[in-house]
Design a protein around this motif. Structure first.
Motif: not given
Length: 270
Positions: A30-41, A207-217, A228-233
């Motif tokens: 459950f702690s990585i659901i948003e991370l994987l969702a954004v990567l796949h999407r 925060d899916e928007q924050a994840i997406d923006m961090a990957v893009k940036a 590296a992204i350190v994601a507080k979950t």
């Protein structure tokens, strides 16, 4: 793609797998659901949606025990079927409780923690030597950062300027037997990775928007550093009685907890 990889539905799939398979590791999925969702999407590239496509990006699930989150995304992609979900852990099932490279969509066999990171670094080095534009994402848990191979791999990635490699740390504060602070205090993970030569950002990992923006940036950066992204979950995110409750690392669902958890996550399914 707007409704694909809906995080509530992904959590429901994890619950269904855990229920049918009578298995564990719900909280760390459950702690990585948003991370994987954004990567796949938005980010992972698979020509013709083929998990074995030549030139694909690699997603290395170093924290292999969180594999049900990846299975849920694989179901969304059509790489798995509902039968795979309801038959999880049944006789004849190819799906294990840890990442297994023999399953298309899982790039490495992981579960011996700390090793997947270095495998991902090797993949990134191979892509660089081949002149490929492939990107490599390695998802690691904060607990496995205790392992020495993580830091050996980090030194190697920085030394060889593997700007095609991105580590994403699931910083949920727990590992199997307690909090990370109790087992081996990590201090600031972001500062450590920065000191090892990584271009690093820290974000809210739900925060899916924050994840997406961090990957893009990070990919847009002109730096030759690995990323590296350190994601507080929150371990167990999405179900009230699982959140911050480390017993759900190894606890199995019963009829009551399955029904209650499904009711909570289904509130978010559109």
């Amino acid at each position: 793609m707007q409704n694909q990889f809906n995080t509530a539905q992904l959590r429901k799939t994890v619950l269904d797998m855990a229920w049918h398979g009578k298995t564990v590791h719900i909280g760390c999925a459950f702690s990585i659901i948003e991370l994987l969702a954004v990567l796949h999407r938005n980010h992972l590239r698979f020509a013709n949606n083929n998990p074995l496509a030549e030139g694909r990006d690699y997603l290395v699930l170093s924290k292999g025990h969180g594999v049900m989150a990846q299975y849920a995304c694989m179901l969304e992609r059509g790489w798995l079927s509902e039968k795979d979900v309801t038959g999880y852990f049944a006789d004849g099932s190819n799906l294990k409780g840890l990442s297994d490279s023999r399953v298309p969509g899982l790039e490495v066999t992981s579960g011996s923690l700390g090793h997947g990171f270095s495998v991902g670094v090797g993949m990134a080095m191979g892509a660089k030597l081949n002149g490929s534009d492939q990107k490599v994402y390695a998802v690691v848990g904060d607990g496995e950062i205790n392992e020495g191979p993580i830091w050996e791999g980090a030194l190697f990635a920085a030394h060889h300027q593997l700007k095609n490699f991105m580590v994403i740390v699931d910083e949920n504060g727990f590992q199997a037997m307690g909090t990370t602070d109790e087992v081996l205090a990590l201090g600031s993970i972001a500062e450590k990775l920065s000191s090892f030569g990584f271009e690093t950002v820290a974000i809210d990992g739900h925060d899916e928007q924050a994840i997406d923006m961090a990957v893009k940036a990070l990919w847009a950066s002109t730096s030759s550093q690995p990323k590296a992204i350190v994601a507080k979950t929150v371990k167990g995110k999405g179900v009230s009685f699982m959140e911050h409750n480390n017993m759900w690392h190894y606890t199995r669902l019963n009829e009551e907890t399955y029904a209650q958890a499904c009711a909570e996550v289904l509130d978010g399914v559109q």
